[in-house]
Design a protein around this motif. Structure first.
Motif, PDB file in Angstrom:
ATOM      1  N   ARG A  84      -1.459  13.053  -0.273  1.00 24.35           N
ATOM      2  CA  ARG A  84      -2.672  13.456  -0.987  1.00 24.35           C
ATOM      3  C   ARG A  84      -2.979  14.939  -0.897  1.00 24.35           C
ATOM      4  NH1 ARG A  84      -4.159   9.289   2.388  1.00 24.35           N
ATOM      5  NH2 ARG A  84      -5.496   8.086   1.006  1.00 24.35           N
ATOM      6  N   ALA A 232      -2.479   1.097   7.235  1.00 24.44           N
ATOM      7  CA  ALA A 232      -3.235  -0.137   7.019  1.00 24.44           C
ATOM      8  C   ALA A 232      -3.890  -0.649   8.295  1.00 24.44           C
ATOM      9  CB  ALA A 232      -2.329  -1.191   6.395  1.00 24.44           C
ATOM     10  N   GLU A 234      -6.870  -0.871   9.007  1.00 25.55           N
ATOM     11  CA  GLU A 234      -8.101  -1.626   8.766  1.00 25.55           C
ATOM     12  C   GLU A 234      -7.868  -3.124   8.843  1.00 25.55           C
ATOM     13  OE1 GLU A 234      -7.049   0.928   7.053  1.00 25.55           O
ATOM     14  OE2 GLU A 234      -8.660   2.400   6.868  1.00 25.55           O
ATOM     15  N   ASP A 247      -9.778   5.705  12.444  1.00 28.25           N
ATOM     16  CA  ASP A 247      -8.936   6.153  11.329  1.00 28.25           C
ATOM     17  C   ASP A 247      -9.725   7.107  10.439  1.00 28.25           C
ATOM     18  OD1 ASP A 247      -6.701   6.380   9.740  1.00 28.25           O
ATOM     19  OD2 ASP A 247      -6.873   4.406   8.803  1.00 28.25           O
ATOM     20  N   LEU A 248      -9.011   7.687   9.483  1.00 23.93           N
ATOM     21  CA  LEU A 248      -9.657   8.601   8.543  1.00 23.93           C
ATOM     22  C   LEU A 248     -10.444   7.819   7.500  1.00 23.93           C
ATOM     23  CD1 LEU A 248      -6.719  11.093   8.062  1.00 23.93           C
ATOM     24  CD2 LEU A 248      -8.814  11.456   9.388  1.00 23.93           C
ATOM     25  N   SER A 250     -12.665   8.540   3.822  1.00 22.69           N
ATOM     26  CA  SER A 250     -13.254   9.487   2.862  1.00 22.69           C
ATOM     27  C   SER A 250     -14.267   8.768   1.982  1.00 22.69           C
ATOM     28  CB  SER A 250     -12.213  10.273   2.070  1.00 22.69           C
ATOM     29  OG  SER A 250     -11.243   9.434   1.541  1.00 22.69           O
ATOM     30  N   SER A 251     -13.830   7.908   1.075  1.00 23.49           N
ATOM     31  CA  SER A 251     -14.832   7.218   0.241  1.00 23.49           C
ATOM     32  C   SER A 251     -15.495   6.076   1.002  1.00 23.49           C
ATOM     33  CB  SER A 251     -14.151   6.670  -1.008  1.00 23.49           C
ATOM     34  OG  SER A 251     -13.250   5.638  -0.647  1.00 23.49           O
ATOM     35  N   GLY A 252     -14.831   5.544   2.021  1.00 24.31           N
ATOM     36  CA  GLY A 252     -15.368   4.393   2.760  1.00 24.31           C
ATOM     37  C   GLY A 252     -14.954   3.054   2.146  1.00 24.31           C
ATOM     38  N   THR A 253     -14.222   3.111   1.035  1.00 22.81           N
ATOM     39  CA  THR A 253     -13.847   1.869   0.343  1.00 22.81           C
ATOM     40  C   THR A 253     -12.971   0.972   1.210  1.00 22.81           C
ATOM     41  OG1 THR A 253     -13.857   3.155  -1.673  1.00 22.81           O
ATOM     42  CG2 THR A 253     -12.839   0.991  -1.818  1.00 22.81           C
ATOM     43  N   THR A 254     -11.995   1.559   1.871  1.00 20.40           N
ATOM     44  CA  THR A 254     -11.065   0.736   2.665  1.00 20.40           C
ATOM     45  C   THR A 254     -11.812   0.001   3.784  1.00 20.40           C
ATOM     46  OG1 THR A 254      -9.456   2.456   2.219  1.00 20.40           O
ATOM     47  CG2 THR A 254      -8.783   0.746   3.747  1.00 20.40           C
TER      48      THR A 254
END
Ligand code: ATP
Ligand code: PRP
Ligand code: MG
Length: 408
Positions: A84, A232, A234, A247-248, A250-254
């Motif tokens: 990314r 992965a 999560e 973990d990292l 950003s959007s929080g979606t995972t």
């Protein structure tokens, strides 16, 4: 911190015994410019790097590599080879009029015609940090998270620009939002849960095998055991492999999609892309300091301008002074150093007169609409808004900081 029964993730008890996922092995740099005697020293230094770093990325800070600066003509800038960060790094340089000429994406070396003494080498972000430490790269663009994890506070690494405005994310602890964690919302509450003991510690899965144990230790959390995986993460709590993850985000979606939540006090670091340099390269390699100065000036000029619009408006008035007073009565209209006000000359009945003044200001993008409203309130009309490309200040503040950091 204690050892837990084995699971299908690799398990390690604490920071001091976290083995490496990848040894700090970097191949010797091109020897094209290395005189014979230097070549021998170079090999020696590489061997010692390998031996001293098998217990990374999660053990005690890596020792500084042998102080050898290999002779070569070119300054080497490491850019992320994929993932990314890769495209954004090239785009940022392009926005600074530094065009990376890469013939095809599988070619790992490239040129920047505007910096003829500089070579670009495409590498994985973690390898950029390792190669800055081994002396195989002089400059690099990586996330602050990768720098902290793999650089491990090594004093040879200098952050030249800490906010390149892409790759934003944060490294954070997350726990399930169900079961025994339903009412747990802070690190303190997590640490105080009666479930954790020497025999049954909190199981934390993370790829950050240096920063994770360090953070838990700094926060006084003793009953914790770490496991690692390459991605992965999560999934680990739902699979029963771990209680929490680091973990990292950003959007929080995972996190959301895996029924996990962040907790207060659980952020280990905020990260975005940074320009990093090797102290040894800057102090010892001919041309490195000039190159970093030029890159920094271009970056600062672009990044400062990136957040701003140029706003031009007309305003009726009796004098420039009177218009200036009206403009400056508004909180968002002072621009970078105050408004530029110029007379607008018109002809009326064959006579040249000044009824209007043009005002020019820089306005933060976020404050644009507020500024337009304020301009209108003091009689502004015909408001033109255009993007700003560069703001070259008299001096770049980070350059001064860098020189002080280098003791120059
Ligand atoms: N949501 C995110 N998740 C992970 N990394 C992010 C995110 N947002 C920005 N980043 C930045 O991107 C970097 C990761 O880049 P990338 O996904 O290419 O991984 P990588 O370092 O190549 O690792 P790997 O190939 O081992 O997965 C991070 O170190 C971080 O600085
Ligand atoms: O907050 P979000 O925007 O959802 O991003 C966070 C996720 O992105 C990264 O994973 P990546 O996509 O690199 O996959 P991986 O974990 O399999 O490496 C990171 O490890 C998180 O899992
Ligand atoms: Mg992930």
């Amino acid at each position: 911190m204690s050892l837990l029964l084995p699971t299908n993730l690799q398990q390690y008890p604490s920071s001091s015994s976290f083995p490496s996922s990848t040894p700090l092995l970097s191949p010797p740099p091109s020897t094209a410019f290395v005189p014979r005697r230097k070549c021998l020293r170079l090999v020696t230094s590489c061997v010692s790097t390998v031996q001293s770093s098998v217990a990374t990325n999660g053990s005690s800070p890596a020792p500084a590599p042998a102080a050898v600066v290999v002779e070569r003509d070119q300054i080497r800038l490491g850019l992320p080879s994929k993932g990314r960060m890769a495209a954004d790094a090239i785009d940022l340089l392009k926005d600074c009029q530094l065009f990376v000429k890469q013939v095809n994406p599988r070619q790992y070396v490239a040129q920047i015609p505007q910096l003829p003494n500089t070579e670009v080498w495409f590498q994985r972000p973690k390898d950029i940090v390792r190669k800055l430490l081994s002396g195989d790269l002089d400059l690099g663009i990586v996330g602050l998270d990768t720098l902290s994890e793999y650089g491990q506070e090594n004093e040879d690494l200098i952050i030249v620009h800490e906010a390149l405005n892409f790759g934003d994310c944060h490294l954070s602890i997350a726990i399930p939002n169900y079961g025994i964690f339903e009412n747990i919302n802070s690190l303190k509450e997590l640490a105080q849960m009666p479930q954790w003991s020497e025999e049954r510690p909190l199981r934390l899965a993370t790829g950050f095998t240096y920063l994770g144990p360090k953070f838990m230790k700094e926060n006084g959390i003793k009953h914790v055991v770490f496991s690692t995986a390459d991605g992965a993460l999560e999934a680990a709590p739902a699979m029963g492999i771990a209680d929490a993850i680091l973990d990292l985000v950003s959007s929080g979606t995972t996190l959301k999609e895996n029924n996990l939540k962040e907790i207060e006090g659980g952020v280990v670091l905020e990260s975005q892309a940074a320009l990093v340099a090797s102290r040894r390269a800057l102090t010892e390699r001919k041309g490195a300091l000039n190159t970093v100065h030029e890159i920094l000036e271009r970056l600062e000029a672009h990044l400062k301008a990136d957040g701003q619009f140029t706003v031009v408006a007309n305003m009726r008035g009796n004098s420039a002074q009177e218009v200036a007073e009206r403009v400056l009565s508004q909180p968002s209209l002072s621009g970078l150093q105050g408004p530029t006000i110029s007379p607008v000359y018109c002809t009326q009945n064959g006579k040249v007169s000044v009824d209007y003044y043009a005002i020019v200001i820089c306005v933060p993008k976020k404050a644009l609409y507020e500024s337009v409203k304020q301009l209108r309130a003091v009689g502004g009309s015909g408001v033109l808004v255009s993007p700003l490309t560069y703001i070259f200040d008299e001096d770049t503040p980070r350059w001064g900081q860098l020189l002080r950091n280098l003791g120059l």
